[in-house]
Design a protein around this motif. Sequence first.
Motif, mmCIF file in Angstrom:
data_model
loop_
_atom_site.group_PDB
_atom_site.id
_atom_site.type_symbol
_atom_site.label_atom_id
_atom_site.label_comp_id
_atom_site.label_asym_id
_atom_site.label_seq_id
_atom_site.Cartn_x
_atom_site.Cartn_y
_atom_site.Cartn_z
ATOM 1 N N PHE A 1 0.850 -1.184 0.000
ATOM 2 C CA PHE A 1 0.000 0.000 0.000
ATOM 3 C C PHE A 1 0.891 1.240 0.000
ATOM 4 C CE2 PHE A 1 -2.833 -3.181 1.787
ATOM 5 C CZ PHE A 1 -3.992 -2.956 1.049
ATOM 6 N N LYS A 2 0.565 2.152 -0.902
ATOM 7 C CA LYS A 2 1.314 3.407 -0.984
ATOM 8 C C LYS A 2 0.411 4.538 -0.527
ATOM 9 C CE LYS A 2 3.841 6.407 -4.180
ATOM 10 N NZ LYS A 2 4.273 6.605 -5.596
ATOM 11 N N SER A 3 0.851 5.240 0.520
ATOM 12 C CA SER A 3 0.063 6.358 1.030
ATOM 13 C C SER A 3 0.992 7.384 1.656
ATOM 14 C CB SER A 3 -0.958 5.865 2.063
ATOM 15 O OG SER A 3 -0.343 5.649 3.320
ATOM 16 N N GLU B 1 8.802 7.449 0.666
ATOM 17 C CA GLU B 1 9.144 6.982 -0.682
ATOM 18 C C GLU B 1 10.256 5.939 -0.625
ATOM 19 O OE1 GLU B 1 8.004 6.821 -4.499
ATOM 20 O OE2 GLU B 1 7.176 8.234 -3.037
ATOM 21 N N ILE C 1 8.697 2.543 -0.027
ATOM 22 C CA ILE C 1 8.041 2.021 -1.230
ATOM 23 C C ILE C 1 9.081 1.521 -2.223
ATOM 24 C CG2 ILE C 1 6.535 2.576 -3.173
ATOM 25 C CD1 ILE C 1 5.121 2.465 -0.451
ATOM 26 N N ILE D 1 1.429 -2.341 -6.471
ATOM 27 C CA ILE D 1 1.295 -1.200 -5.573
ATOM 28 C C ILE D 1 -0.157 -0.740 -5.612
ATOM 29 C CG2 ILE D 1 2.013 1.157 -5.053
ATOM 30 C CD1 ILE D 1 4.329 -0.654 -4.744
ATOM 31 N N ILE D 2 -0.776 -0.645 -4.435
ATOM 32 C CA ILE D 2 -2.146 -0.142 -4.346
ATOM 33 C C ILE D 2 -2.119 1.234 -3.679
ATOM 34 C CG2 ILE D 2 -4.425 -0.462 -3.306
ATOM 35 C CD1 ILE D 2 -4.108 -3.426 -3.544
ATOM 36 N N GLU D 3 -2.637 2.232 -4.387
ATOM 37 C CA GLU D 3 -2.695 3.582 -3.839
ATOM 38 C C GLU D 3 -3.790 3.649 -2.766
ATOM 39 O OE1 GLU D 3 -0.859 6.246 -4.665
ATOM 40 O OE2 GLU D 3 0.243 5.476 -6.410
ATOM 41 N N PHE D 4 -3.481 4.325 -1.673
ATOM 42 C CA PHE D 4 -4.432 4.457 -0.566
ATOM 43 C C PHE D 4 -4.346 5.888 -0.059
ATOM 44 C CE2 PHE D 4 -5.215 3.800 4.138
ATOM 45 C CZ PHE D 4 -6.594 3.647 4.018
ATOM 46 N N ALA D 5 -5.494 6.539 0.111
ATOM 47 C CA ALA D 5 -5.521 7.952 0.500
ATOM 48 C C ALA D 5 -6.223 8.118 1.847
ATOM 49 C CB ALA D 5 -6.213 8.778 -0.573
ATOM 50 N N LYS E 1 -9.593 -3.331 0.611
ATOM 51 C CA LYS E 1 -9.078 -3.123 -0.744
ATOM 52 C C LYS E 1 -8.268 -4.332 -1.206
ATOM 53 C CE LYS E 1 -8.527 1.923 -1.180
ATOM 54 N NZ LYS E 1 -8.850 2.093 -2.600
ATOM 55 N N GLU F 1 -0.740 16.380 4.817
ATOM 56 C CA GLU F 1 0.452 15.928 4.104
ATOM 57 C C GLU F 1 1.676 16.711 4.549
ATOM 58 O OE1 GLU F 1 0.257 15.446 -0.080
ATOM 59 O OE2 GLU F 1 -1.763 14.603 -0.069
#
Length: 256
Positions: A47-49, A54, A57, A73-77, A102, A182
């Motif tokens: 999971f990339k959030s 970085e 990842i 890679i699954i994007e997660f916000a 997810k 962020e």
Amino acid sequence: MQNKFEDVKLYLENLEKQGLCLAFSGGIDSALLLYLCKDLNITAVTFKSVFQTEEEINFTKSFCKKYGVPHEIIEFAPLEDAVLKNNPKDRCYLCKKLMFMKLRDFAAGKVIIDGTNFDDLNAYRPGLNALKELGVLSPFAEFKITKQEIRGYAKVCGIEIFDKPSTPCLATRFPYGTELSEEKIALAARGERILRNAGFENCRLRLHGDIARIEIPTERFAEFIGKKDCITETLKASGIKYVTLDVEGLRSGSMD
């Protein structure tokens, strides 16, 4: 110890018929599990959030490539969720639930596994309840394999990160109830990068408003004091206003 890991391999081989989907964070636990599964029908998913750096990842990508394991890679916000954004006390549970839902959709019937170890069962890990609810399997916990055993066997297997410090998500750097952004998370990540560049690989930089609370092992305090002027100057230049050293030292879950 080796017998335990042979049992895990057999366990995984018996699950392989359905296909395996590994939640791969890049920590030593999931890295060893990936190594044990590398010749099986498995896909690693990361999971990339905003909660991961970085560097983390990029490491997952290179590690999977090294061992020839398919990697997604699954994007997660998480900050798009109004509840998670305010860092509630049950953040870990809610975040894990959303992520692994997810992952369950992505896995499409494959068996989902993760690197939870036996020690984790006796620590404050509210996210484990979410994994249990979603049917995620944790082979190391199932076979009562501890963190020390994982590090020891990873060293035997030649895995170069056998002594890699734990890297919990960046939301743990803030008190519960803090509205996350962020910018704040990036500031915590920059601060820890500065500490690592100064030689303190195993560290946490907790942010309490304008105050940064540094956690490092107590046995390295003298070394830190010798470098404090340079570290403080660099941290302040990065956007941190006040810098403190936590006299209790590094400890997991100090915000809990």
